[in-house]
Design an enzyme around this catalytic site. Sequence first.
Site, PDB file in Angstrom:
ATOM      1  N   CYS A  60       0.832  -1.205   0.000  1.00  0.00           N
ATOM      2  CA  CYS A  60       0.000   0.000   0.000  1.00  0.00           C
ATOM      3  C   CYS A  60       0.866   1.255   0.000  1.00  0.00           C
ATOM      4  O   CYS A  60       1.771   1.395   0.823  1.00  0.00           O
ATOM      5  CB  CYS A  60      -0.917  -0.002   1.221  1.00  0.00           C
ATOM      6  SG  CYS A  60      -1.848   1.526   1.445  1.00  0.00           S
ATOM      7  N   CYS A  63       0.421   3.238   3.535  1.00  0.00           N
ATOM      8  CA  CYS A  63       0.721   2.662   4.844  1.00  0.00           C
ATOM      9  C   CYS A  63       2.020   3.231   5.416  1.00  0.00           C
ATOM     10  O   CYS A  63       2.943   3.626   4.691  1.00  0.00           O
ATOM     11  CB  CYS A  63       0.811   1.137   4.748  1.00  0.00           C
ATOM     12  SG  CYS A  63      -0.783   0.303   4.878  1.00  0.00           S
ATOM     13  N   HIS A 123      -4.447   0.152   8.227  1.00  0.00           N
ATOM     14  CA  HIS A 123      -4.961  -0.032   6.875  1.00  0.00           C
ATOM     15  C   HIS A 123      -6.394  -0.563   6.872  1.00  0.00           C
ATOM     16  O   HIS A 123      -7.124  -0.375   5.888  1.00  0.00           O
ATOM     17  CB  HIS A 123      -4.042  -1.017   6.128  1.00  0.00           C
ATOM     18  CG  HIS A 123      -4.376  -1.234   4.693  1.00  0.00           C
ATOM     19  ND1 HIS A 123      -3.978  -0.373   3.684  1.00  0.00           N
ATOM     20  CD2 HIS A 123      -5.083  -2.229   4.072  1.00  0.00           C
ATOM     21  CE1 HIS A 123      -4.407  -0.832   2.515  1.00  0.00           C
ATOM     22  NE2 HIS A 123      -5.083  -1.952   2.722  1.00  0.00           N
ATOM     23  N   ASN A 161     -13.607  10.492  -0.198  1.00  0.00           N
ATOM     24  CA  ASN A 161     -14.325   9.529  -1.026  1.00  0.00           C
ATOM     25  C   ASN A 161     -14.086   8.155  -0.423  1.00  0.00           C
ATOM     26  O   ASN A 161     -12.964   7.655  -0.443  1.00  0.00           O
ATOM     27  CB  ASN A 161     -13.823   9.558  -2.470  1.00  0.00           C
ATOM     28  CG  ASN A 161     -14.127  10.865  -3.163  1.00  0.00           C
ATOM     29  OD1 ASN A 161     -15.179  11.458  -2.951  1.00  0.00           O
ATOM     30  ND2 ASN A 161     -13.208  11.333  -3.988  1.00  0.00           N
ATOM     31  N   SER A 169      -9.205   5.324  -5.095  1.00  0.00           N
ATOM     32  CA  SER A 169      -8.220   4.496  -5.795  1.00  0.00           C
ATOM     33  C   SER A 169      -7.298   3.729  -4.861  1.00  0.00           C
ATOM     34  O   SER A 169      -6.492   2.919  -5.318  1.00  0.00           O
ATOM     35  CB  SER A 169      -7.379   5.381  -6.728  1.00  0.00           C
ATOM     36  OG  SER A 169      -6.707   6.383  -5.988  1.00  0.00           O
ATOM     37  N   HIS A 172      -6.636   2.218   1.671  1.00  0.00           N
ATOM     38  CA  HIS A 172      -6.217   2.736   2.984  1.00  0.00           C
ATOM     39  C   HIS A 172      -7.099   3.944   3.321  1.00  0.00           C
ATOM     40  O   HIS A 172      -7.157   4.901   2.553  1.00  0.00           O
ATOM     41  CB  HIS A 172      -4.747   3.148   2.964  1.00  0.00           C
ATOM     42  CG  HIS A 172      -4.201   3.437   4.319  1.00  0.00           C
ATOM     43  ND1 HIS A 172      -3.249   2.631   4.934  1.00  0.00           N
ATOM     44  CD2 HIS A 172      -4.456   4.430   5.211  1.00  0.00           C
ATOM     45  CE1 HIS A 172      -2.949   3.138   6.119  1.00  0.00           C
ATOM     46  NE2 HIS A 172      -3.683   4.221   6.305  1.00  0.00           N
ATOM     47  N   HIS A 174      -8.482   7.278   3.934  1.00  0.00           N
ATOM     48  CA  HIS A 174      -7.841   8.587   3.802  1.00  0.00           C
ATOM     49  C   HIS A 174      -8.825   9.605   3.250  1.00  0.00           C
ATOM     50  O   HIS A 174      -9.873   9.256   2.704  1.00  0.00           O
ATOM     51  CB  HIS A 174      -6.621   8.501   2.876  1.00  0.00           C
ATOM     52  CG  HIS A 174      -6.962   8.241   1.439  1.00  0.00           C
ATOM     53  ND1 HIS A 174      -7.319   6.988   0.970  1.00  0.00           N
ATOM     54  CD2 HIS A 174      -7.015   9.068   0.355  1.00  0.00           C
ATOM     55  CE1 HIS A 174      -7.565   7.053  -0.328  1.00  0.00           C
ATOM     56  NE2 HIS A 174      -7.398   8.301  -0.727  1.00  0.00           N
ATOM     57  N   GLN A 176      -8.892  13.942   1.548  1.00  0.00           N
ATOM     58  CA  GLN A 176      -8.101  14.864   0.750  1.00  0.00           C
ATOM     59  C   GLN A 176      -8.410  16.306   1.119  1.00  0.00           C
ATOM     60  O   GLN A 176      -9.443  16.605   1.727  1.00  0.00           O
ATOM     61  CB  GLN A 176      -8.360  14.649  -0.746  1.00  0.00           C
ATOM     62  CG  GLN A 176      -7.963  13.275  -1.258  1.00  0.00           C
ATOM     63  CD  GLN A 176      -8.080  13.182  -2.771  1.00  0.00           C
ATOM     64  OE1 GLN A 176      -7.479  13.945  -3.520  1.00  0.00           O
ATOM     65  NE2 GLN A 176      -8.881  12.235  -3.230  1.00  0.00           N
TER      66      GLN A 176
END
Length: 354
Positions: A60, A63, A123, A161, A169, A172, A174, A176
């Site tokens: 990943c 990670c 993760h 998202n 995409s 993990h 996350h 933005q």
Amino acid sequence: MSNQNKQSDSPFNPEDHSHRRYNPLSGEWVLVSPHRSKRPWLGQEETPAPLQTISHDPKCYLCSGNTRINGALNPAYGHTFVFTNDFAAVEQQKRVSDGINHALLTHTPVAGTSRVICFSPDHSKTLPQLPKESIEKVIECWQNQLNELSQEWSWVQLFENKGAVMGCSNPHPHGQIWATDTLPTEAIKADTNLKAYYEEHKRNLLLDYAELELELQTRVVEQNEHWLVVVPYWACWPFEILLLPLQPVKHLNQLDRAQTTSLAAIMKSSLTRYDNLFNCSFPYSMGWHGQAFTDESQQHWQLHAHFYPPLLRSASVKKHMVGYEMMAEPQRDITPEQAAERLRSCSTVHYSEQ
């Protein structure tokens, strides 16, 4: 008399009959068609994403301690980790255009920055699966980013998202941040309508709306001392929610410690309800809207977060915004009141822990 002008003597029931609802934030309408929820579904069904089980994936890019696609090495982070997006949507250099200037061919350069926020080193844990203290760390990270980016950029968009079905995409967990020197379209809509309401009523639109929803209780999912979660009257997505502070707050970096702590609590419980609705890692796009960082007065602004999930009937049936929604206006089948009732009935203990 033509069919379109005929009026029925039968009473109107918004739980059964088609109607439109007005969104005072966007100035747009949504078509509500509650009778359509009874139709059989023979369309596409998505494959629900299974819960992640490994806490660290050596392949990943996000990670802790791993190497990203551009060769940069992630630190061994213990809580949140922020870095400039390796494929940023906007560039930081401010440019001047010497291109064509025509009423039908107009453009303007945009400068800004795009960043990625890893919510935690785990993760396998999305926001509702993290302990409340870890969600507080995410909120504090948002606040620190706002403090920094607001010094240079007019608009700072925090968003997430969640799930491959929403275009994510990397699995993990996350979010933005995109910060720009101009206000984007949705921000302009909200700014215009919040300002118009404030100028007419000398009151804040969203504080008035929160007070009204608390009085009615029909669309409230949950509340605590500082926050309200509601399926908005004008919701477009099937189980859309609006997260509002109950006191005047213009952006996340203005929250005090008590407000931050209670925000973490209500985010955990509300997003757990999402996952428990269909026993899946519930996909959505979410984003915070707060004041613009300009020299203009922002008295009309009130902090709020939108959550737009696409699932309609189960973990495998998705609501697509196509056809009428793209060519005319958004449309939904179940009413916001029905959606709120279903979310209220969900447990706040994650199904993976039950």
